[in-house]
Design an enzyme around this catalytic site. Structure first.
Site, PDB file in Angstrom:
ATOM      1  N   HIS A 108      26.287  47.219  43.749  1.00 52.73           N
ATOM      2  CA  HIS A 108      27.372  47.830  44.132  1.00 52.73           C
ATOM      3  C   HIS A 108      28.442  47.803  42.854  1.00 52.73           C
ATOM      4  O   HIS A 108      28.697  46.765  42.286  1.00 52.73           O
ATOM      5  CB  HIS A 108      28.078  47.444  45.249  1.00 52.73           C
ATOM      6  CG  HIS A 108      27.213  47.247  46.560  1.00 52.73           C
ATOM      7  ND1 HIS A 108      26.244  46.081  46.747  1.00 52.73           N
ATOM      8  CD2 HIS A 108      27.088  47.894  47.738  1.00 52.73           C
ATOM      9  CE1 HIS A 108      25.947  46.359  48.060  1.00 52.73           C
ATOM     10  NE2 HIS A 108      26.343  47.330  48.432  1.00 52.73           N
ATOM     11  N   ASP A 126      30.078  44.451  42.901  1.00 52.85           N
ATOM     12  CA  ASP A 126      29.194  43.135  42.397  1.00 52.85           C
ATOM     13  C   ASP A 126      29.265  42.945  40.907  1.00 52.85           C
ATOM     14  O   ASP A 126      29.261  41.608  40.733  1.00 52.85           O
ATOM     15  CB  ASP A 126      27.675  43.518  42.841  1.00 52.85           C
ATOM     16  CG  ASP A 126      27.456  43.960  44.100  1.00 52.85           C
ATOM     17  OD1 ASP A 126      28.197  43.535  45.033  1.00 52.85           O
ATOM     18  OD2 ASP A 126      26.376  44.637  44.465  1.00 52.85           O
TER      19      ASP A 126
HETATM   20  C1  XUL Z   1      23.337  46.341  54.290  1.00 54.57           C
HETATM   21  C2  XUL Z   1      22.684  46.789  53.265  1.00 54.57           C
HETATM   22  C3  XUL Z   1      23.431  47.044  51.739  1.00 54.57           C
HETATM   23  C4  XUL Z   1      22.488  48.265  51.079  1.00 54.57           C
HETATM   24  C5  XUL Z   1      23.659  48.889  49.940  1.00 54.57           C
HETATM   25  O1  XUL Z   1      22.775  46.130  55.649  1.00 54.57           O
HETATM   26  O2  XUL Z   1      21.250  46.913  53.323  1.00 54.57           O
HETATM   27  O3  XUL Z   1      23.025  45.946  51.043  1.00 54.57           O
HETATM   28  O4  XUL Z   1      21.431  47.873  50.801  1.00 54.57           O
HETATM   29  O5  XUL Z   1      24.857  48.852  50.246  1.00 54.57           O
END
Ligand code: XUL
Ligand code: CO
Length: 434
Positions: A97, A100
């Site tokens: 993300h 991150d």
């Molecule tokens: C949350 C989840 C996230 C997504 C990316 O449940 O799986 O980490 O993979 O935002």
């Protein structure tokens, strides 16, 4: 248990060395393809590099701050660690993300600037190591402004900030050569219908995805866009509920040419489905894309994001992947974290080894299952009535309701053949343990 900080090697199933692979042999060829190319493992930045063991009732049990204050230097240290770790464990892809990999500023502009500094840094690391970005995404659920959603927020300014974050996320994906961009709508849903205009929220969600698609395609992003289904948590109801709901959503808003699904094991079980069910639904809709590999604790009922160790599950997952012909732009991202009590660096290494070995075993067993042929033959035979006669004519669209009524009117003793579930389950046991 002490880890010597060296590269994790394949030692085979008789090895008792915990810091070695027992099944994952990256270069071993199965069905004409190397294990590493079948599996396309990716490291999740958020769990591996950032998550510190916090839960609803307690704070951190691990420290991942590298002795540095919040800022670019800390994030560079994290990146150094991340690439060193991936090289040691032998993982060739990663996912992140925006938040991150770079510190957040006070405004969108400041955050985007930080992201640009850090993606320059990550690009150098990718060039030096050959490690690639599987997919990027923007966190549009953590900050308090997103409490009622991002694209589905009732506040248009929040929609605008979300759009800005998606633009920066797609720019990062393009710069780093990612083959995917993910939308996980953590708060794109509702807590109560009493305050919710569901129709507008769904239209707005599709509007943001459409804007993202148009921007990405206009700026050279050739990878897949993914929606990641999840039924709930943190919202009571999430609009991307499951694969079937997402397929309907994508079709309604004409997004099926550019979007596919990123299926996560623990999200499937939260939706009351098996992991294999979600993969199959994605496949039959032509929407299979990528996988977030993990497993949940079925007795807990929330998204525990555990490393996958259940080989029945990994086998049936890889059965679907092999039947699909493998990944194109997708891969197996470990959206998984070491347990709160597994609070040492060794535990992260052991957790990845556990996940990679479990998927390697799953691949080996799925390949055996397909070569064995008993399951596929049974299924083919079960539907053989559609290969000739009236069945063939039904499939070819040559029958009408009237013609079928006439055909059926005098049939006697119409048979309902056994589904042989118990027998088929023993075939699986034969393959797994025989
Ligand atoms: C949350 C989840 C996230 C997504 C990316 O449940 O799986 O980490 O993979 O935002
Ligand atoms: Co996920």
């Amino acid at each position: 248990m002490k880890y010597d900080n060296g590269k994790i090697k394949f030692e085979g199933k008789n090895s008792k060395n915990p810091f070695a692979f027992h099944y994952y042999d990256a270069e071993r060829v199965i069905g004409g393809k190397k294990m590493k190319d079948h599996l396309k493992f990716a490291m999740s930045y958020w769990h591996t590099i950032n998550a510190c063991g916090t839960d609803m009732f307690g704070g951190d049990t691990m420290d991942k701050n590298f002795g540095l204050p919040y800022g670019i230097e800390r994030y560079k240290a994290k990146a150094d660690f991340a690439f060193d770790f991936m090289q040691k464990i032998g993982i060739e892809y990663y996912c992140f993300h925006d938040v991150d990999v770079a510190p957040e500023g006070e405004t969108l502009a400041e955050s985007v600037k930080n992201l640009e500094i850090m993606t320059d840094y990550l690009l150098e690391k990718q060039k030096a190591t050959g490690i690639k970005l599987l997919w990027a995404t923007a966190n549009m659920f953590g900050d308090k402004k997103f409490m009622a959603g991002a694209a589905t927020s009732p506040n248009a300014d929040v929609f605008a900030v979300a759009a800005g974050k998606v633009k920066a996320g797609i720019d990062a994906a393009i710069k780093l050569g990612a083959s995917g961009y993910v939308f996980w709508g953590g708060r794109e849903g509702y807590d109560t219908l009493l305050n919710t205009d569901m129709g507008l929220e769904l239209d707005n969600l599709a509007r943001l995805l459409t804007l993202a698609r148009d921007y990405g395609r206009a700026n050279g992003f050739k990878g897949d866009f993914y929606i990641e289904p999840k039924p709930k948590e943190p919202t009571k109801h999430q609009y991307d509920f499951d694969a079937a709901t997402c397929a309907n959503f994508l079709r309604k808003y004409n997004l099926t040419d550019d979007f596919r699904l990123n299926i996560e094991a623990n999200h499937a079980t939260l939706a009351g489905h098996t992991f294999q069910h979600e993969l199959r639904v994605a496949r039959v809709n032509g929407l299979f894309g990528s996988i977030d590999a993990n497993q949940g604790d079925l007795l807990l009922g929330w998204d525990t994001d555990q490393f996958p160790t259940n080989v029945y599950e990994t086998t049936m997952c890889m059965y679907e992947v092999l039947k699909e012909g493998g990944f194109i732009n997708g891969g197996l991202n470990f959206d998984a974290k070491a347990r709160r009590q597994s609070n040492t660096f060794e535990d992260i290494v052991l957790a990845y080894i556990a996940g990679m070995d479990s998927f390697a075993l799953g691949l080996i067993k799925a390949d055996e299952l397909i070569r064995d042929g008993r399951i596929d033959e049974f299924v083919k035979d079960r539907y053989s009535s559609y290969e000739s006669g009236v069945g063939k004519r039904i499939v070819e669209g040559k029958e009408t309701l009237e013609s079928l009524a006439e055909y059926a009117s005098d049939l006697k003793d119409v048979k309902a053949e056994s589904g042989r579930q118990e027998y088929l389950e023993t075939v699986i046991n034969d393959i797994m343990f025989g």
